[in-house]
Design a protein around this motif. Structure first.
Motif, PDB file in Angstrom:
ATOM      1  N   ARG B  47      68.890  12.626   6.700  1.00 43.12           N
ATOM      2  CA  ARG B  47      67.659  12.354   5.955  1.00 43.12           C
ATOM      3  C   ARG B  47      66.497  13.199   6.474  1.00 43.12           C
ATOM      4  O   ARG B  47      65.577  13.514   5.732  1.00 43.12           O
ATOM      5  N   ALA B  50      66.920  16.437   4.840  1.00 42.26           N
ATOM      6  CA  ALA B  50      66.494  16.333   3.442  1.00 42.26           C
ATOM      7  C   ALA B  50      64.982  16.247   3.304  1.00 42.26           C
ATOM      8  O   ALA B  50      64.440  16.530   2.244  1.00 42.26           O
ATOM      9  N   LEU B  52      63.420  13.295   3.963  1.00 47.94           N
ATOM     10  CA  LEU B  52      63.108  11.906   3.609  1.00 47.94           C
ATOM     11  C   LEU B  52      62.644  11.113   4.834  1.00 47.94           C
ATOM     12  O   LEU B  52      62.127  10.012   4.710  1.00 47.94           O
ATOM     13  N   PRO B  72      60.605  17.304   0.437  1.00 50.33           N
ATOM     14  CA  PRO B  72      62.011  17.453   0.036  1.00 50.33           C
ATOM     15  C   PRO B  72      62.185  18.426  -1.122  1.00 50.33           C
ATOM     16  O   PRO B  72      63.093  19.257  -1.109  1.00 50.33           O
ATOM     17  N   LYS B  73      61.287  18.334  -2.120  1.00 50.35           N
ATOM     18  CA  LYS B  73      61.515  19.134  -3.323  1.00 50.35           C
ATOM     19  C   LYS B  73      61.362  20.629  -3.066  1.00 50.35           C
ATOM     20  O   LYS B  73      61.877  21.441  -3.818  1.00 50.35           O
ATOM     21  N   ILE B  77      67.208  21.726  -1.468  1.00 44.84           N
ATOM     22  CA  ILE B  77      68.427  21.010  -1.089  1.00 44.84           C
ATOM     23  C   ILE B  77      68.778  20.066  -2.231  1.00 44.84           C
ATOM     24  O   ILE B  77      67.945  19.768  -3.070  1.00 44.84           O
ATOM     25  N   MET B  79      70.975  16.262  -2.744  1.00 46.07           N
ATOM     26  CA  MET B  79      71.566  15.204  -1.935  1.00 46.07           C
ATOM     27  C   MET B  79      72.377  14.261  -2.817  1.00 46.07           C
ATOM     28  O   MET B  79      71.956  13.926  -3.923  1.00 46.07           O
ATOM     29  N   ALA B  99      66.156  17.299 -12.581  1.00 46.91           N
ATOM     30  CA  ALA B  99      65.497  18.146 -11.578  1.00 46.91           C
ATOM     31  C   ALA B  99      65.035  19.463 -12.196  1.00 46.91           C
ATOM     32  O   ALA B  99      63.945  19.949 -11.903  1.00 46.91           O
ATOM     33  N   ARG B 150      71.491  22.110  -9.759  1.00 51.42           N
ATOM     34  CA  ARG B 150      70.296  22.749  -9.215  1.00 51.42           C
ATOM     35  C   ARG B 150      70.605  24.003  -8.415  1.00 51.42           C
ATOM     36  O   ARG B 150      69.703  24.719  -8.009  1.00 51.42           O
TER      37      ARG B 150
END
Lengths: 286, 360
Positions: B47, B50, B52, B72-73, B77, B79, B99, B150
């Motif tokens: 996480r 990522a 998070l 994160p965006k 990546i 997930m 996305a 993505r």
């Protein structure tokens, strides 16, 4: 048929059915009877209805009722959703703010109404005082006496009174949304606004459907605030249907005409609710 | 594609330190599995990659760019979550295209990407369904589809198979592996299941209590575990541990607590007269006939048959050991048999808290 042949289930629901019959069905039938008779009890056909419908104030009152209900529900929902979403975020003192927010909802309606009436008072109200101190208005506004401001002011009070209920329901709804959904949408590139629009609101939809129905019903029969603040004035500008029924019945003692109006109002509400249920029952199947 | 690098990464929750200066490197296109018991910090680590979870100290870089403070965006990546986290009110197609839509990719490109991912994963028929109309395995595939669409630099998987039944898990394991070979994407995969780790990974990272215990190729971990924890964690049935002491006499031998003696291979000088733990995998123990040199006795206390092989549970050397036979066992509970440990397959560990491997 002897009593032995009757399904035992019927015996179990009988007390409840009797109670309902006494408290709901009998008054309803009695109201219908009143609406079709005159003050001496003689059959009057549709006369009471004709009088009620053709009264010059009826259109204004219907318009006011719609204005009040739609305005109240819209602002209750907007404020409530906003508060619910904010109170679902992490911040210091969250539990204190959550408790404080409930105050408007917990305060008795009549107390809230009288307090707001004083706050809105043209000469002594704190609202005019503050707005004048800040230089936003140059002379006092007659919030409750000006025909153009009275309904918005009453809607504001009603929105203030009920938004905590919406916020509590929204908060409960949001807490059942799994954290992983927010994380997934964050990884997918969403902003906070996207989270609200694409995750929170869709997940809240079932809650909001029920809440909207409740708010609409409560606004449709909400007498307390308007009756105690303006009594429907000035010049009927804040008169809504339930108050008009009350005034006809208990101030003018026109019970038959009031009964006719009550029957009409009942049908009006029934139509709204049936339409609403249809709309969302259809959406559920989708 | 990109490599992922963790440099002295620490995670603290208040005063509690969940991860202690973790160093790790995932090469371009590599499939790395983080494995360990629950609470070891593997999911936290994932996480953090990522974005998070915040990083308390240290640095994480993806494709050579430090991403500590990057949302994160913006990390490029994708997930896959344990619960799949599919958007319940969107169709499969919308789930997969969401996305790209947020990134304002033109609609024809989105459609093409979704079609491509759907055909790779066999989701063509399901594109207009909602998640609740799908089975567990299909949801799993949609979650992967959402990641593939993505075309990210790094794929992150957080225990993606733990909600599936055993049979489907084996199937999806192969599918994920196949997908990785096809896409060649850098992948970090978290699981508590050592069999998943062994079968899928190019490289396994074994974690315990916020520390990395060992990093290596699956068979390297299997053949040369760095310590008792890794030795016991990797492999099923688990490795046998026997406490005892080594003698300095020649030929050298290991004497277990109950006095059972096991002869050591020549050149075990490092073991001279020490308290150690001898370890041997269940398949490196054999049941032998009378008169076999270096054999020792064990009493059968249980027999588990899986079909192609049998696991025999025995009492010997003052402990309980297991032994795997590649045949149907005709042994009965209570029977005493002679055992022999393959001298080339013996492992030795320090008998202290760290239980480090003794290199000979």
């Amino acid at each position: 048929m002897t009593s032995r042949n009757i399904s035992p289930g019927l015996w179990f629901i009988l007390p409840t059915m009797l109670l309902l019959a006494t408290l709901i069905i009998y008054p309803m039938l009695s109201t219908v009877e009143l609406s079709l008779t005159d003050s001496s009890g003689a059959f009057a056909g549709m006369r009471n209805f004709n009088v009620a419908i053709s009264a010059p104030s009826t259109r204004l009152i219907l318009f006011n009722t719609a204005y009040y209900v739609i305005g109240s529900v819209v602002f209750q929902l907007l404020l409530g959703i906003l508060a619910g979403i904010l109170l679902n975020q992490q911040f210091a003192g969250r539990s204190v703010v959550r408790s404080l927010m409930l105050i408007p909802w917990v305060v008795p309606g009549i107390v809230a109404a009288m307090t707001w009436a004083w706050m809105f008072h043209t000469d002594y109200g704190i609202i005019n005082y503050m707005l004048m101190q800040l230089g936003i208005i140059s002379e006092p506004v007659g919030w409750l006496t000006d025909p153009d401001t009275v309904m918005p002011a009453l809607i504001a009070v009603n929105a203030w009174k009920m938004f905590p209920f919406v916020a509590v329901m929204v908060l409960a709804g949001l807490q059942s949304v799994p954290d992983e959904l927010y994380e997934a949408v964050r990884v997918d590139g969403a902003s906070f606004w996207h989270e609200i629009w694409h995750i929170m609101l869709p997940q809240l939809q079932p809650v909001l459907v029920s809440v909207t129905l409740l708010l609409t019903i409560w606004a449709l029969d909400g007498i307390t605030i308007i009756y105690s603040i303006t009594g429907g004035g000035p010049a009927n500008r804040s008169m809504i249907f339930p108050i008009q029924i009350y005034v006809q019945a208990f101030e003018y003692f026109e019970f038959n005409r009031a009964a006719a109006m009550a029957v009409l109002y009942f049908l009006f509400i029934a139509v709204i609710i049936v339409l609403y249920m249809r709309m969302f029952a259809a959406q559920d199947k989708d | 594609m990109a490599q992922v690098e963790l440099n002295k990464v620490v995670k603290k929750y208040g005063a509690y330190e969940a991860l202690h200066e973790v160093d790790m490197r995932v090469e371009n296109g590599e499939f790395v599995v983080l494995v360990g018991p629950s609470g070891c910090g593997k999911s936290t680590l994932l996480r953090m990659i990522a974005g998070l979870e915040a990083i308390s100290s240290g640095a994480i870089s993806i494709g050579g760019r430090v991403v500590n403070d990057i949302r994160p965006k913006e990390r490029d990546i994708a997930m896959v979550f344990q619960s799949y986290a599919l958007y319940p009110h969107m169709t499969v197609r919308k789930n997969m295209s969401f996305a790209l839509k947020l990134a304002s990719v033109p609609q024809p490109e989105i459609d093409a990407a979704v079609e491509r991912a759907a055909s790779i994963l066999g989701l063509g028929e399901l594109l207009d369904r909602r998640p609740k109309q799908l089975s567990g395995g299909q949801r799993q595939r949609v979650a992967m589809g959402r990641a593939i669409v993505r075309n990210p630099q790094v794929f992150l998987f957080d225990e993606p198979l733990s909600n599936l039944d055993a049979k489907l898990r084996v199937q999806m394991r192969a599918e994920i592996r196949e997908l990785h070979q096809r896409l060649g994407a850098t992948t970090v995969y978290v699981t508590h299941d050592q069999i998943e780790a062994m079968t899928m990974a190019d490289k396994i990272v074994v974690m315990r209590q916020g520390y990395i215990e060992q990093i290596g190729h699956p068979l390297e971990l299997y053949d040369r575990p760095a310590n008792l924890f890794v030795a016991g964690f990797i492999g099923s049935p688990a490795m046998n541990f026997i406490e005892g002491e080594t003698s300095a006499a020649s030929p050298q031998s290991f004497v277990a607590k109950d006095g059972t003696s096991i002869t050591l291979p020549a050149g075990s000088a490092a073991l001279d007269g020490r308290r150690v733990i001898l370890a041997i995998r269940p398949e490196d123990l054999a049941v032998v006939g009378d008169g076999t040199p270096d054999a020792f006795a064990g009493k059968v206390v249980g027999v588990e048959t899986t079909g192609p092989e049998s696991v025999i549970l025995l009492e010997t050397c003052g402990t309980r050991v297991s032994l795997v036979l590649r045949e149907r066992a005709s042994l009965g509970v209570g029977q005493t048999v002679l055992l022999r440990a393959d001298p080339a397959k013996l492992h030795f560990f320090e008998s202290d808290d760290h239980g480090r491997r003794i290199i000979m």
